[in-house]
Scaffold this motif. Structure first.
Motif, PDB file in Angstrom:
ATOM      1  N   ALA A 469       0.818  -1.220   0.000  1.00 51.94           N
ATOM      2  CA  ALA A 469       0.000   0.000   0.000  1.00 51.94           C
ATOM      3  C   ALA A 469       0.848   1.265   0.000  1.00 51.94           C
ATOM      4  CB  ALA A 469      -0.932   0.001   1.224  1.00 51.94           C
ATOM      5  N   MET A 470       2.105   1.182   0.466  1.00 54.94           N
ATOM      6  CA  MET A 470       2.946   2.374   0.552  1.00 54.94           C
ATOM      7  C   MET A 470       3.628   2.681  -0.769  1.00 54.94           C
ATOM      8  SD  MET A 470       2.652   3.673   3.542  1.00 54.94           S
ATOM      9  CE  MET A 470       4.081   4.737   3.623  1.00 54.94           C
ATOM     10  N   TYR A 471       4.292   1.702  -1.363  1.00 57.38           N
ATOM     11  CA  TYR A 471       5.075   1.986  -2.570  1.00 57.38           C
ATOM     12  C   TYR A 471       4.725   1.081  -3.746  1.00 57.38           C
ATOM     13  CZ  TYR A 471       8.122  -2.088  -1.665  1.00 57.38           C
ATOM     14  OH  TYR A 471       8.608  -3.348  -1.469  1.00 57.38           O
ATOM     15  N   PRO A 512      10.892   1.630   2.563  1.00 62.26           N
ATOM     16  CA  PRO A 512      11.149   2.584   1.481  1.00 62.26           C
ATOM     17  C   PRO A 512      10.356   3.873   1.687  1.00 62.26           C
ATOM     18  CG  PRO A 512      10.723   0.397   0.597  1.00 62.26           C
ATOM     19  CD  PRO A 512      10.356   0.361   2.042  1.00 62.26           C
ATOM     20  N   ARG A 513      10.913   4.991   1.228  1.00 63.78           N
ATOM     21  CA  ARG A 513      10.235   6.292   1.289  1.00 63.78           C
ATOM     22  C   ARG A 513       9.895   6.729  -0.130  1.00 63.78           C
ATOM     23  NH1 ARG A 513      12.271   4.581   6.213  1.00 63.78           N
ATOM     24  NH2 ARG A 513      11.910   6.132   7.844  1.00 63.78           N
ATOM     25  N   VAL A 514       8.702   7.276  -0.292  1.00 64.36           N
ATOM     26  CA  VAL A 514       8.197   7.674  -1.609  1.00 64.36           C
ATOM     27  C   VAL A 514       8.229   9.194  -1.725  1.00 64.36           C
ATOM     28  CG1 VAL A 514       6.213   7.634  -3.151  1.00 64.36           C
ATOM     29  CG2 VAL A 514       6.740   5.630  -1.757  1.00 64.36           C
ATOM     30  N   PHE A 520      13.212   5.990  -2.388  1.00 66.93           N
ATOM     31  CA  PHE A 520      14.434   5.881  -1.598  1.00 66.93           C
ATOM     32  C   PHE A 520      14.355   4.569  -0.824  1.00 66.93           C
ATOM     33  CE2 PHE A 520      17.175   6.817   2.088  1.00 66.93           C
ATOM     34  CZ  PHE A 520      18.319   7.237   1.424  1.00 66.93           C
ATOM     35  N   PHE A 521      15.316   3.679  -1.043  1.00 67.88           N
ATOM     36  CA  PHE A 521      15.234   2.357  -0.436  1.00 67.88           C
ATOM     37  C   PHE A 521      16.631   1.798  -0.165  1.00 67.88           C
ATOM     38  CE2 PHE A 521      15.603   1.689  -4.962  1.00 67.88           C
ATOM     39  CZ  PHE A 521      16.409   0.568  -5.097  1.00 67.88           C
ATOM     40  N   GLN A 522      16.660   0.723   0.612  1.00 68.24           N
ATOM     41  CA  GLN A 522      17.900  -0.001   0.872  1.00 68.24           C
ATOM     42  C   GLN A 522      17.990  -1.184  -0.081  1.00 68.24           C
ATOM     43  OE1 GLN A 522      18.071  -2.535   4.287  1.00 68.24           O
ATOM     44  NE2 GLN A 522      20.248  -2.174   4.625  1.00 68.24           N
ATOM     45  N   LYS A 523      19.160  -1.356  -0.699  1.00 63.12           N
ATOM     46  CA  LYS A 523      19.359  -2.482  -1.601  1.00 63.12           C
ATOM     47  C   LYS A 523      19.529  -3.779  -0.822  1.00 63.12           C
ATOM     48  CE  LYS A 523      21.485  -0.384  -5.690  1.00 63.12           C
ATOM     49  NZ  LYS A 523      22.705  -0.419  -6.561  1.00 63.12           N
ATOM     50  N   MET A 524      19.049  -4.850  -1.427  1.00 56.40           N
ATOM     51  CA  MET A 524      19.324  -6.174  -0.859  1.00 56.40           C
ATOM     52  C   MET A 524      20.831  -6.420  -0.878  1.00 56.40           C
ATOM     53  SD  MET A 524      16.593  -7.975   0.055  1.00 56.40           S
ATOM     54  CE  MET A 524      16.894  -9.697  -0.287  1.00 56.40           C
ATOM     55  N   LEU A 570      23.238   1.065  11.127  1.00 54.85           N
ATOM     56  CA  LEU A 570      24.251   2.098  11.011  1.00 54.85           C
ATOM     57  C   LEU A 570      23.712   3.402  10.451  1.00 54.85           C
ATOM     58  CD1 LEU A 570      27.322   0.048   9.796  1.00 54.85           C
ATOM     59  CD2 LEU A 570      26.614   0.633  12.111  1.00 54.85           C
ATOM     60  N   TYR A 571      22.433   3.476  10.128  1.00 55.46           N
ATOM     61  CA  TYR A 571      21.873   4.723   9.617  1.00 55.46           C
ATOM     62  C   TYR A 571      20.403   4.816  10.006  1.00 55.46           C
ATOM     63  CZ  TYR A 571      20.970   1.285   5.933  1.00 55.46           C
ATOM     64  OH  TYR A 571      20.638   0.149   5.266  1.00 55.46           O
ATOM     65  N   LYS A 572      19.926   6.036  10.014  1.00 54.05           N
ATOM     66  CA  LYS A 572      18.516   6.311  10.263  1.00 54.05           C
ATOM     67  C   LYS A 572      18.033   7.297   9.209  1.00 54.05           C
ATOM     68  CE  LYS A 572      17.669   3.732  13.830  1.00 54.05           C
ATOM     69  NZ  LYS A 572      18.845   2.885  13.607  1.00 54.05           N
ATOM     70  N   ILE A 573      16.753   7.211   8.892  1.00 51.16           N
ATOM     71  CA  ILE A 573      16.166   8.010   7.818  1.00 51.16           C
ATOM     72  C   ILE A 573      14.934   8.726   8.356  1.00 51.16           C
ATOM     73  CG2 ILE A 573      15.184   7.945   5.483  1.00 51.16           C
ATOM     74  CD1 ILE A 573      16.566   5.183   5.199  1.00 51.16           C
ATOM     75  N   ALA A 574      14.734   9.972   7.887  1.00 56.93           N
ATOM     76  CA  ALA A 574      13.528  10.731   8.218  1.00 56.93           C
ATOM     77  C   ALA A 574      13.142  11.574   7.012  1.00 56.93           C
ATOM     78  CB  ALA A 574      13.752  11.625   9.442  1.00 56.93           C
TER      79      ALA A 574
END
Length: 752
Positions: A469-471, A512-514, A520-524, A570-574
């Motif tokens: 529902a998000m992305y 992921p962020r839209v 914007f996402f993290q790769k496998m 090791l990282y944070k996202i906002a």
């Protein structure tokens, strides 16, 4: 076999010849099928049979067009004669357009598109060669013109624009709404169409079609021509002023002052003159002043509370007994509440500035589905949704400009969009499109009218919004991206053309962020690529931003928890309310403006004694030229409470919580609050805060933060009070506080 026997015996009737012609056509034998329908046979048929014969003859001709050795122009002439109804003419013109495209006849192609635009089609038509895709004139015409540009090059198309100026003069002088609309069907994406849009907007404004006018003017407002953009902004200002939307009108007034002060506007005044002559006693001017920085330095703020002996009955009626608060952007001028009245749901629209109910729109007796916050239009006053009632499911478009009558702008029940599940969900929308998706169909509508632009059937199982529902379905006015698992398909938003298929290695470890069409996402993790963060743009299939790449990751790996071995630690996202991306990698904080094609880094700073691996939540927002970063760690470190006299209170006696039940826009935070100057990237101040809510009133440009919290005194029978604290943006000092206010629910905020 019976017909073959009759043919040997020469006993075939006219109807037998008709059946034989159909059978030969089905087997691909066009020659024998054509022989069976000779003039003598047709003369023996009744009117119903003649209609069937004409249909067979058309299909024979369409099959003949597939052979390039045939005389295609002669076949088109015959098809022209056999195509009578709007649907038949539409199919014929679509095929004719394909032939003109093959022949590189741009003038002939444009004549075909103009004729197609004039057809009174009521239903969409299948695309030639792809029966799973349905199109309207609004999508087929730009689709085939785009293909012409790609095939012949833009220069070839530009050489054939000489006829356009005369056509524009003719359509503008006609003052005919139908001709203006048909012109835009063909040339809506051309720069020359701006004058036609402006005239059409003025025409529909007089008819009370405010939402349609807003869409047309918003499209012009993005023009590269400053005169066109200035006129559109001015007409939007007049529209909002007429409808009593003072906050929006003041915002347009500010834009005119900043961008178009020397440009002569539609009514013959310049932006500077408009500001100078504008009435100072109007509500719009009051809102305009609220949007300007204060002219004096605020050093102290008094916080007082006044309680009523009896609750305001109108306030209770407006804000009470709602079932759901609909998520909308903080800059939105309305509060949307879903209520239940007389056995049915309704959407109550409340003006945030005045608390007045602007409209109540029925939304279904069973259930309602609203779009995700990031799927809503970024501008304008259009709101899509899906409602379910006992009579079926409906796709609904709501105009917050046209609330005079208790009904939506348009309402569409799924009918001709194909077979499969009709459980629809509202997806991304904007000033040119509104998407809805069921489990097997994607539908794109015109947000102004609800008419179909295009649809695609037979989607992969569990794709799009039914996958995530998000992305699962993201996009903007240019492209839509539909995901199904790790695979995706990119469509042209306006035409429905499939641009590309591919796959993305999206890791489930980080949400992921839209950002419109960007993701914007993290790769496998694979090989040395472990935990890499990327910002992907589907238009060029490129990564516009890469964080935590193998080359930059090594310096942080020493902080990795060896027990968990999770790189996501090791990282944070906002994401800020203004849709800016904030990343914290190790102790390096960065803020990016990603609205445009080129990513702009606005802030890059190192934060001492901060490590992303120890941060539980990262929040960010902006006010008064300052970015505020809230870092919440696992260990809850709270300061000592102080009363309004500045005396310390024993924190064990008090529990402080955020006012999460407030209806005014707010950000809830706790932990470390860091203020960073937006221009210099310098840390202004930082402090540790208890759980609190900070009001989002950025449109007022106040030099201080307004915070709210609820205090519970455990030693006084859990007695509650409301605490309001005013914090200076530049210094972080408390310049006003009252923690003994009546603990009520905050539903409205005004600023004078």
């Amino acid at each position: 076999q019976q017909l073959a026997q009759k043919k040997i015996q020469s006993t075939l009737s006219a109807s037998d010849h008709l059946v034989l012609a159909e059978l030969y056509l089905l087997s691909g034998n066009t020659q024998d099928s054509r022989t069976e329908l000779n003039p003598f046979v047709i003369s023996q048929l009744n009117p119903t049979q003649i209609t069937r014969a004409r249909k067979i003859q058309r299909e024979i001709l369409y099959l003949d067009l597939k052979n390039p050795s045939n005389n295609l122009n002669a076949i088109l002439t015959q098809l022209d004669r056999f195509s009578k109804t709007p649907a038949e003419r539409g199919r014929y013109l679509m095929q004719k357009g394909e032939i003109r495209l093959q022949q590189k006849d741009f003038a002939g192609l444009m004549r075909t598109t103009r004729e197609y635009a004039q057809l009174p089609l009521t239903d969409p038509l299948p695309v030639i060669g792809d029966p799973t895709m349905l199109v309207s004139a609004r999508s087929w015409i730009p689709r085939i013109i785009d293909r012409a540009k790609q095939k012949w090059g833009a220069d070839t198309v530009l050489q054939n624009r000489r006829f356009l100026n005369k056509e524009i003069r003719d359509v503008l002088s006609s003052n005919n709404q139908k001709k203006l609309e048909q012109f835009l069907y063909v040339y809506n994406d051309w720069a020359e169409a701006a004058a036609v849009r402006q005239q059409l907007a003025q025409m529909v404004l007089k008819q009370g079609e405010y939402q349609r006018a807003e869409f047309l003017l918003l499209k012009n407002r993005h023009s590269n021509n400053k005169q066109i953009a200035a006129n559109a902004t001015y007409l939007l200002f007049k529209l909002y002023q007429q409808l009593g939307l003072s906050v929006d009108a003041a915002r347009m007034l500010s834009q005119i002052e900043k961008k178009y002060s020397t440009i002569t506007l539609f009514d013959g005044v310049t932006g500077t003159k408009l500001i100078k002559q504008f009435p100072r006693n109007s509500l719009v001017w009051n809102c305009y002043q609220q949007q300007q920085p204060l002219a004096w330095n605020v050093q102290r703020v008094a916080v007082t509370g006044k309680t009523w002996l009896d609750s305001d009955p109108e306030l209770q009626e407006t804000y009470s007994q709602h079932r759901r608060i609909i998520q909308v952007p903080a800059s939105f001028p309305f509060t949307l509440l879903e209520k239940r009245k007389r056995g049915a749901n309704q959407l109550t629209v409340i003006d945030r500035a005045t608390g007045v109910v602007k409209g109540e729109i029925p939304t279904g007796a069973i259930s309602s589905q609203y779009p995700q916050l990031h799927h809503l239009p970024t501008e304008g006053h259009f709101f899509p949704m899906v409602k379910a009632s006992r009579s079926g499911q409906y796709k609904i478009g709501i105009s917050l400009l046209q609330l005079q009558t208790p009904k939506p702008l348009w309402r569409k029940k799924p009918t001709y969009y194909g077979t499969g599940s009709n459980y629809y969900r509202a997806g991304p929308s904007g000033i040119l499109f509104a998407t809805f998706q069921s489990s097997r169909q994607l539908v794109v509508l015109d947000p102004a009218t609800g008419d179909l632009l295009w649809s695609r059937k037979k989607l992969p199982e569990q794709s799009g919004l039914h996958f995530n529902a998000m992305y699962g379905l993201i996009g903007d006015e240019k492209v839509l991206v539909m995901f199904h698992g790790s695979h995706y398909t990119v469509y042209n938003t306006q035409t429905g053309d499939e641009i590309r298929k591919g796959s993305l290695p999206i890791s489930p470890s980080v949400r992921p962020r839209v950002f419109g069409r960007k993701l914007f996402f993290q790769k496998m993790p694979y090989g040395d690529h472990k935990g890499e963060l990327v910002l992907w743009d589907p238009i060029d299939n490129k990564n516009l931003l890469s964080q935590f790449s193998p080359s930059s990751r090594k310096e942080y790996e020493s902080e990795l928890n060896k027990e968990h071995k999770s790189y996501s630690m090791l990282y944070k996202i906002a994401v800020t309310p203004e849709n800016e991306l904030v990343t914290l990698t190790g102790n390096k904080l960065q803020i990016f403006d990603i609205k445009n094609k080129v990513v702009k880094r606005k802030i890059k700073i190192s934060l001492p004694n901060i490590s992303a691996s120890k941060v539980q939540y990262l929040r960010a927002f902006q006010q008064g030229g300052v970015y505020f970063i809230n870092i919440q760690t696992n260990n809850r470190r709270f300061g000592r409470f102080k009363n309004r006299f500045g005396r310390a209170l024993r924190s064990t006696h008090f529990q402080q919580t955020a006012t999460s039940d407030a209806l005014v826009p707010a950000i809830h935070l706790q932990g470390e609050l860091i203020a960073i100057d937006a221009k210099t990237s310098r840390v202004l101040w930082k402090k540790t805060v208890e759980p609190m809510s900070i009001l989002q009133i950025t449109q007022h440009r106040l030099p201080f933060l307004v915070t709210m919290a609820r205090l519970r005194n455990r030693q006084a029978g859990s007695q509650q009070s409301l605490s309001i604290e005013i914090i200076d943006v530049q210094t972080g000092e408390t310049i006003g506080k009252n923690d003994n206010l009546f603990s009520d629910r905050i539903v409205q905020l005004t600023y004078n």
